[in-house]
Design an enzyme around this catalytic site. Structure first.
Site, PDB file in Angstrom:
ATOM      1  N   LYS A  41       0.836  -1.205   0.000  1.00 61.30           N
ATOM      2  CA  LYS A  41       0.000   0.000   0.000  1.00 61.30           C
ATOM      3  C   LYS A  41       0.871   1.254   0.000  1.00 61.30           C
ATOM      4  O   LYS A  41       2.077   1.179   0.296  1.00 61.30           O
ATOM      5  CB  LYS A  41      -0.922  -0.014   1.224  1.00 61.30           C
ATOM      6  CG  LYS A  41      -0.179  -0.032   2.554  1.00 61.30           C
ATOM      7  CD  LYS A  41      -1.105  -0.414   3.713  1.00 61.30           C
ATOM      8  CE  LYS A  41      -0.350  -0.362   5.032  1.00 61.30           C
ATOM      9  NZ  LYS A  41      -1.137  -0.936   6.134  1.00 61.30           N
ATOM     10  N   TYR A 263      15.859  29.748   9.315  1.00 55.13           N
ATOM     11  CA  TYR A 263      14.689  30.500   9.786  1.00 55.13           C
ATOM     12  C   TYR A 263      14.650  30.542  11.312  1.00 55.13           C
ATOM     13  O   TYR A 263      14.859  29.537  11.982  1.00 55.13           O
ATOM     14  CB  TYR A 263      13.400  29.849   9.291  1.00 55.13           C
ATOM     15  CG  TYR A 263      13.120  30.078   7.821  1.00 55.13           C
ATOM     16  CD1 TYR A 263      12.854  31.352   7.336  1.00 55.13           C
ATOM     17  CD2 TYR A 263      13.117  29.015   6.927  1.00 55.13           C
ATOM     18  CE1 TYR A 263      12.587  31.565   5.993  1.00 55.13           C
ATOM     19  CE2 TYR A 263      12.847  29.212   5.580  1.00 55.13           C
ATOM     20  CZ  TYR A 263      12.582  30.486   5.120  1.00 55.13           C
ATOM     21  OH  TYR A 263      12.323  30.680   3.793  1.00 55.13           O
TER      22      TYR A 263
HETATM   23  C1  LIG Z   1      -0.394  -1.898   6.761  1.00 56.52           C
HETATM   24  C2  LIG Z   1      -1.002  -3.194   7.131  1.00 56.52           C
HETATM   25  C3  LIG Z   1      -0.219  -4.349   7.270  1.00 56.52           C
HETATM   26  C4  LIG Z   1       1.291  -4.310   7.204  1.00 56.52           C
HETATM   27  O1  LIG Z   1       1.752  -3.829   8.435  1.00 56.52           O
HETATM   28  P1  LIG Z   1       3.327  -3.631   8.731  1.00 56.52           P
HETATM   29  O2  LIG Z   1       3.349  -3.260  10.161  1.00 56.52           O
HETATM   30  O3  LIG Z   1       3.796  -2.553   7.853  1.00 56.52           O
HETATM   31  O4  LIG Z   1       3.986  -4.933   8.454  1.00 56.52           O
HETATM   32  C5  LIG Z   1      -0.866  -5.547   7.506  1.00 56.52           C
HETATM   33  N1  LIG Z   1      -2.213  -5.596   7.636  1.00 56.52           N
HETATM   34  C6  LIG Z   1      -2.994  -4.503   7.537  1.00 56.52           C
HETATM   35  C7  LIG Z   1      -4.460  -4.629   7.699  1.00 56.52           C
HETATM   36  C8  LIG Z   1      -2.414  -3.268   7.303  1.00 56.52           C
HETATM   37  O5  LIG Z   1      -3.190  -2.183   7.213  1.00 56.52           O
END
Ligand SMILES: *Cc1c(COP(=O)(O)O)cnc(C)c1O
Length: 377
Positions: A41, A263
């Protein structure tokens, strides 16, 4: 002919696809006999879905999770054979896209379950069912779980591949919430058996895989560990670093008199100081919270970020380095094997996930797999 993009860019982001593949194989070995999926994702946690997806497939991953339908639609033509799940569920009005492109919704409510059944008609298509055991975000709640337990026929004619849930605190030293979720999940898996048929379980994210075999069920869902974030925060990182961000030095100046840097003059040079200015800023995802806190590495020497992070620039105190070491046109490593993503995150007051998914769009990206390097699209 235009110039070399590396010459034009303010920073170079190297993505080591061989390290990514090795990380997946390590998590897969740790997951066995459960299958390890790959969570891709958010543009593969900022690294680039188009490059990471095929690299993970070549490493052996066959099951992929995206958050959004559009991400799954991007991945499909690259991986025609993969099982691709959409974590955010069955988008209303887009049911035809899942069918046309053989994508699998993670069904988050009984309404989605009913809608998927209608969309599939006489031809059941694979989907996963999500149960909330402690996140209170997505998935069937206790009331819906009770309904489905009492009326398993609601799932009749569906091809449910997995019952999944998500751990809220898998990386915490205190495992009590994970244990509670595990108990609840195992109980639901048994209670829903008439509705689930042959579906397997899926509970573990990256740190969950390392909580032990009881957490692995049929399918694990690692994301962050694949991209180099430590899944075992109390122990040394078993993963390789996958990204290296090299910021280009634009200018190096000498300051003799007391004078502010950046800044708000939040940092002041007291006596003779050499400041290197790099072409990376918060607009590139180098978080502003790294002002006066970030560190960079130049030819093996660690130097501090001084002053505020600007939109397009940061300033490093390179006074301690030999003069020839920090020069315009040279590079400083801001994230990478010498400055792991978890260290950057700690300095920024966040987690490695946010550092990676913030990686900017202005970097010149170079994808390497072993001895070949290719440019990113
Ligand atoms: C993002 C996600 C994962 C992966 O999690 P990590 O901690 O990055 O390994 C697995 N399951 C779901 C439902 C997620 O949203």
């Amino acid at each position: 002919m235009s110039s070399d993009p590396a010459a034009r860019a303010g920073a170079i982001l190297e993505v080591d696809l061989a390290a990514l593949a090795e990380n997946w194989r390590r998590v897969a070995a740790q997951s066995a006999p459960a299958e390890a999926a790959a969570v891709v994702k958010a543009n593969a946690y900022g690294l680039g879905l188009r490059q990471a997806g095929p690299a993970l497939w070549r490493a052996g991953a066959r099951t992929f999770f995206t958050a959004q339908l559009d991400e799954a639609l991007t991945l499909r033509p690259l991986l025609p054979q993969a099982a691709i799940y959409v974590l955010n569920g069955l988008m209303r009005g887009a049911e035809g896209d899942y069918l046309a492109h053989d994508l699998r919704p993670v069904l988050n409510t009984l309404e989605e379950l009913a809608r998927w059944r209608r969309a599939c008609g006489a031809r059941p298509r694979p989907a996963a069912l999500h149960l909330d055991t402690g996140m209170s975000r997505l998935g069937l709640d206790a009331r819906e779980l009770a309904v489905l337990t009492a009326e398993p026929e609601r799932a009749a004619g569906l091809q449910l591949t997995h019952l999944m849930s998500h751990l809220a605190s898998a990386e915490a030293a205190d495992q009590s919430q994970s244990e509670e979720q595990l108990r609840e999940f195992a109980h639901a898996l048994a209670a829903l058996r008439p509705a689930l048929g042959a579906a397997g379980g899926s509970l573990a994210n990256s740190p969950g895989v390392f909580l032990g075999p009881r957490y692995r069920f049929a399918l694990t869902r690692p994301g962050s560990a694949l991209y180099g974030v430590n899944p075992t925060p109390k122990e040394p990182n078993p993963m390789r670093q996958v990204v290296r961000l090299k910021g280009k030095i634009l200018q190096v100046r000498e300051i003799d008199a007391p004078r502010g840097v950046g800044y708000g003059a939040t940092w002041r040079a007291q006596d003779r100081t050499r400041i290197a200015t790099l072409a990376v800023g918060y607009a590139d995802g180098y978080l502003r919270s790294l002002s006066n806190r970030g560190r960079a590495v130049i030819e093996g020497h660690e130097v501090p970020v001084v002053g505020r992070v600007s939109m397009d620039l940061i300033t490093l105190d390179v006074s301690a380095l030999p003069e020839r070491t920090a020069q315009p046109g040279g590079f400083a490593e801001l994230v990478g094997p010498a400055m792991p993503v978890d260290r950057v995150a700690e300095a920024a007051g966040t987690i490695g996930y946010e550092i990676l998914t913030s990686l900017g769009g202005r970097y010149h990206r170079v994808y390497s797999s072993g001895d070949t390097a290719e440019l990113g699209a």
